[in-house]
Design a protein around this motif. Structure first.
Motif, PDB file in Angstrom:
ATOM      1  N   PRO A  72      14.717  -6.126  13.657  1.00 33.64           N
ATOM      2  CA  PRO A  72      15.401  -7.212  14.035  1.00 33.64           C
ATOM      3  C   PRO A  72      14.184  -8.354  14.594  1.00 33.64           C
ATOM      4  O   PRO A  72      13.204  -7.976  15.287  1.00 33.64           O
ATOM      5  CB  PRO A  72      16.134  -7.063  14.991  1.00 33.64           C
ATOM      6  CG  PRO A  72      16.443  -5.556  14.963  1.00 33.64           C
ATOM      7  CD  PRO A  72      15.290  -5.014  14.578  1.00 33.64           C
ATOM      8  N   GLU A  73      14.326  -9.427  14.180  1.00 31.91           N
ATOM      9  CA  GLU A  73      13.555 -10.500  14.829  1.00 31.91           C
ATOM     10  C   GLU A  73      14.238 -11.263  15.814  1.00 31.91           C
ATOM     11  O   GLU A  73      15.325 -12.006  15.585  1.00 31.91           O
ATOM     12  CB  GLU A  73      13.188 -11.743  13.447  1.00 31.91           C
ATOM     13  CG  GLU A  73      12.030 -12.774  13.901  1.00 31.91           C
ATOM     14  CD  GLU A  73      11.988 -13.814  12.653  1.00 31.91           C
ATOM     15  OE1 GLU A  73      12.785 -14.770  12.682  1.00 31.91           O
ATOM     16  OE2 GLU A  73      11.286 -13.244  11.973  1.00 31.91           O
ATOM     17  N   ILE A  74      13.724 -11.232  16.988  1.00 30.85           N
ATOM     18  CA  ILE A  74      14.326 -11.869  18.257  1.00 30.85           C
ATOM     19  C   ILE A  74      13.541 -13.004  18.675  1.00 30.85           C
ATOM     20  O   ILE A  74      12.432 -13.117  18.957  1.00 30.85           O
ATOM     21  CB  ILE A  74      14.343 -10.735  19.215  1.00 30.85           C
ATOM     22  CG1 ILE A  74      15.121  -9.443  18.825  1.00 30.85           C
ATOM     23  CG2 ILE A  74      15.054 -11.258  20.672  1.00 30.85           C
ATOM     24  CD1 ILE A  74      15.197  -8.208  19.661  1.00 30.85           C
ATOM     25  N   GLU A  75      14.134 -14.273  19.019  1.00 34.24           N
ATOM     26  CA  GLU A  75      13.731 -15.252  19.728  1.00 34.24           C
ATOM     27  C   GLU A  75      14.631 -15.697  21.007  1.00 34.24           C
ATOM     28  O   GLU A  75      15.741 -15.918  20.786  1.00 34.24           O
ATOM     29  CB  GLU A  75      13.851 -16.325  18.533  1.00 34.24           C
ATOM     30  CG  GLU A  75      13.169 -17.772  18.878  1.00 34.24           C
ATOM     31  CD  GLU A  75      13.268 -18.791  17.827  1.00 34.24           C
ATOM     32  OE1 GLU A  75      12.842 -20.047  18.271  1.00 34.24           O
ATOM     33  OE2 GLU A  75      13.916 -18.602  16.959  1.00 34.24           O
ATOM     34  N   ILE A  76      13.781 -15.882  21.915  1.00 33.45           N
ATOM     35  CA  ILE A  76      14.432 -16.487  23.185  1.00 33.45           C
ATOM     36  C   ILE A  76      14.023 -17.910  23.738  1.00 33.45           C
ATOM     37  O   ILE A  76      12.703 -18.152  23.578  1.00 33.45           O
ATOM     38  CB  ILE A  76      14.272 -15.524  24.307  1.00 33.45           C
ATOM     39  CG1 ILE A  76      12.940 -15.116  24.728  1.00 33.45           C
ATOM     40  CG2 ILE A  76      15.143 -14.073  24.103  1.00 33.45           C
ATOM     41  CD1 ILE A  76      12.522 -14.331  25.850  1.00 33.45           C
ATOM     42  N   GLU A  77      14.752 -18.649  23.752  1.00 35.14           N
ATOM     43  CA  GLU A  77      14.247 -20.251  24.483  1.00 35.14           C
ATOM     44  C   GLU A  77      15.128 -20.346  25.688  1.00 35.14           C
ATOM     45  O   GLU A  77      16.357 -19.801  25.733  1.00 35.14           O
ATOM     46  CB  GLU A  77      14.537 -21.210  23.252  1.00 35.14           C
ATOM     47  CG  GLU A  77      14.080 -20.866  21.942  1.00 35.14           C
ATOM     48  CD  GLU A  77      14.341 -21.947  20.949  1.00 35.14           C
ATOM     49  OE1 GLU A  77      13.713 -22.943  20.779  1.00 35.14           O
ATOM     50  OE2 GLU A  77      15.386 -21.631  20.287  1.00 35.14           O
ATOM     51  N   GLU A 121      19.196 -13.534  17.226  1.00 37.23           N
ATOM     52  CA  GLU A 121      18.699 -12.165  16.598  1.00 37.23           C
ATOM     53  C   GLU A 121      18.980 -12.356  15.025  1.00 37.23           C
ATOM     54  O   GLU A 121      19.866 -12.615  14.646  1.00 37.23           O
ATOM     55  CB  GLU A 121      19.375 -11.103  17.390  1.00 37.23           C
ATOM     56  CG  GLU A 121      18.678  -9.615  16.512  1.00 37.23           C
ATOM     57  CD  GLU A 121      19.892  -8.563  17.082  1.00 37.23           C
ATOM     58  OE1 GLU A 121      19.149  -7.370  17.722  1.00 37.23           O
ATOM     59  OE2 GLU A 121      20.971  -8.667  16.868  1.00 37.23           O
ATOM     60  N   ARG A 122      17.797 -12.102  14.508  1.00 36.19           N
ATOM     61  CA  ARG A 122      18.107 -12.008  12.808  1.00 36.19           C
ATOM     62  C   ARG A 122      17.574 -10.637  12.344  1.00 36.19           C
ATOM     63  O   ARG A 122      16.754 -10.142  12.648  1.00 36.19           O
ATOM     64  CB  ARG A 122      16.976 -13.166  12.282  1.00 36.19           C
ATOM     65  CG  ARG A 122      17.095 -14.638  12.715  1.00 36.19           C
ATOM     66  CD  ARG A 122      16.129 -15.522  11.921  1.00 36.19           C
ATOM     67  NE  ARG A 122      16.418 -16.790  12.373  1.00 36.19           N
ATOM     68  CZ  ARG A 122      15.706 -17.332  13.600  1.00 36.19           C
ATOM     69  NH1 ARG A 122      15.048 -16.594  14.414  1.00 36.19           N
ATOM     70  NH2 ARG A 122      16.008 -18.744  13.854  1.00 36.19           N
ATOM     71  N   THR A 123      18.735 -10.262  11.364  1.00 35.28           N
ATOM     72  CA  THR A 123      18.419  -8.999  10.784  1.00 35.28           C
ATOM     73  C   THR A 123      18.043  -9.026   9.265  1.00 35.28           C
ATOM     74  O   THR A 123      17.716  -8.281   8.456  1.00 35.28           O
ATOM     75  CB  THR A 123      19.535  -8.088  10.864  1.00 35.28           C
ATOM     76  OG1 THR A 123      20.545  -8.568  10.491  1.00 35.28           O
ATOM     77  CG2 THR A 123      19.537  -7.355  12.150  1.00 35.28           C
TER      78      THR A 123
END
Length: 468
Positions: A329-334, A316-318
């Motif tokens: 928020p920019e959310i990335e899931i791997e 999660e990037r704020t």
């Protein structure tokens, strides 16, 4: 460089020397002496013993001569049939590959069209014998011998070749599937597919062909790790990998898999809440936090069910990396499906190395000049691709035996040499070809002692295991 003329008090331009051009009727020169090593590779792989009994001919040229001619062309970076024509009168090409006769382009095309389906079933055996008989080095990464599976795109736009269709890169062409083994990138499977063919479609049949090859060439005590990207995230394929792991375990051998998860339509916000509830988040910098989750997920395929391990990384990037605050928020899931019993960070680190195989794709497409295939027929192109895998392994073996370690004439050290380097340093090395007293001699001349040592070292290794 300009010369100063004191008499005229001016600079004069020196005249370039003019070379006298002549053609000798006696000298027999070759600019591709490395082809002799390809002939030795064919002998080490027992091309004649594998091909001729299965594809006999009543008259005319042997099927093994066809195979060796195509492999010879591919090992020089030539993929079109017409490239054989300049070699028809070349004595060195014939002797280097052990040919009874050099075929013409029309005959080569027609013969491949007629026997393509039978031929491609036999070519994989050539690579296996080459690796086995020469005891080719198969090195591990962080303790695991990695087998990397992936598809790639061959751009054949503006052609009417059979099965050319839209690929995932947005161009018309093919999407072959390939399997590479070890840090060296040995090719243990290269099969042509239509451009629109999905990565996971019918891949279980590729597994059935690939698994026995891995059992055959890998050392009994090696820990094998199968790696694939998210295009192969399928319950059917994961179950096939789990079944193969059980078979290896029954033999007292180690087999694990690592396949990237395809999140598809996952709710990213829900995954952030799940990571928070588990207390998994760690702040790696201001405005960025990363959480790792180690999960056990039940997967079902037909009537079978299995519990598989899934490692998920939620980011999660704020604040972005430039310090800009984000409105949302920019959310990335791997995630990664795996049978490995190691720490989550190690699972992710092992998968990162999977990207190395992209270079192997590039070498096949550019160094072997195989981007645009030579035939309009799918089966013929598939046979050429299978033969290219053997040529690729021959060149890789020459590079590993001759261009790494202490005898390498190249100054910078490397664990693996690119196919292009092998072409430049070995295959296209010029020499004088001499036939005298029933002996065949390659005279490399002055100033290339290091390259001569490479040639003799590799040839000695190949001749030690050569047989018809």
């Amino acid at each position: 460089m300009q010369l100063y003329n004191y008499a005229s008090n001016s600079f004069t331009q020196p005249t370039m020397p003019r070379f006298e051009v002549k053609q000798s009727a006696k000298l027999n020169l070759t600019s591709y002496s490395g082809l002799a090593l390809i002939g030795q590779c064919c002998q080490a792989a027992q091309v004649e013993a594998v091909i001729d009994p299965r594809l006999p001919v009543s008259q005319g040229m042997r099927s093994s001569d066809l195979v060796k001619s195509v492999v010879g062309l591919l090992s020089l970076g030539k993929s079109d049939f017409e490239a054989i024509e300049p070699f028809r009168g070349d004595r060195f090409f014939k002797e280097a590959l052990g040919l009874a006769k050099v075929p013409g382009s029309v005959w080569m095309r027609q013969r491949l069209d007629a026997r393509a389906a039978e031929l491609r079933e036999l070519t994989d055996e050539l690579s296996l014998r080459l690796l086995e008989r020469t005891e080719a080095p198969i090195t591990a990464h962080k303790g695991y011998v990695c087998a990397d599976l992936d598809t790639f795109v061959m751009d054949n736009s503006d052609t009417k070749k059979e099965a050319v269709s839209r690929t995932y890169q947005g161009v018309d062409g093919y999407t072959p599937i390939a399997l590479y083994l070890g840090n060296e990138g040995w090719n243990l499977g290269l099969e042509l597919r239509a451009g629109s063919h999905h990565s996971a479609l019918e891949t279980e049949y590729f597994f059935e062909r690939a698994f026995p090859r891995l059992r055959r060439v890998c050392a009994a005590d090696a820990k094998l790790l199968w790696r694939a990207d998210s295009g192969f995230d399928s319950a059917r394929l994961l179950f096939a990998l789990a079944d193969e792991r059980d078979r290896w375990a029954a033999l007292g051998r180690s087999f694990d898999y690592l396949t990237k998860w395809n999140p598809r339509r996952q709710d990213k916000t829900a995954w952030v809440a799940r990571a928070e509830a588990a207390g998994a988040f760690e702040e790696v910098r201001a405005g960025k936090r990363v959480g790792l989750l180690d999960l056990k997920i039940d997967r079902a395929w037909k009537k079978a069910k299995r519990t598989l391990r899934l490692v998920v990384r939620v980011t999660e990037r704020t604040i972005d990396k430039k310090g800009q605050h984000l409105l949302a928020p920019e959310i990335e899931i791997e995630g990664w499906w795996t049978s490995l019993d190691v720490a989550m960070a190690d699972v992710i680190e092992l998968y990162k190395h999977h990207g190395t195989h992209e270079q192997f794709h590039s070498e096949i497409k550019t160094d072997l000049d195989l981007e645009r295939l030579p035939s309009g027929k799918f089966d013929t192109n598939d046979a050429v691709v299978h033969l290219a895998a053997f040529a690729y392994n021959c060149l890789r073996l020459i590079g590993q035996l001759g261009l790494t370690g202490d005898i390498s004439p190249i100054r910078h050290p490397a664990k693996r040499r690119r196919i292009r380097t092998v072409l430049q340093e070995v295959m296209y090395r010029a020499a004088k070809f001499v036939e005298h007293a029933r002996r065949l001699v390659l005279d490399f001349g002055r100033g290339v002692a290091a390259h001569v040592k490479v040639f003799t070292t590799v040839q000695a290794r190949l001749c030690a295991v050569a047989s018809p």
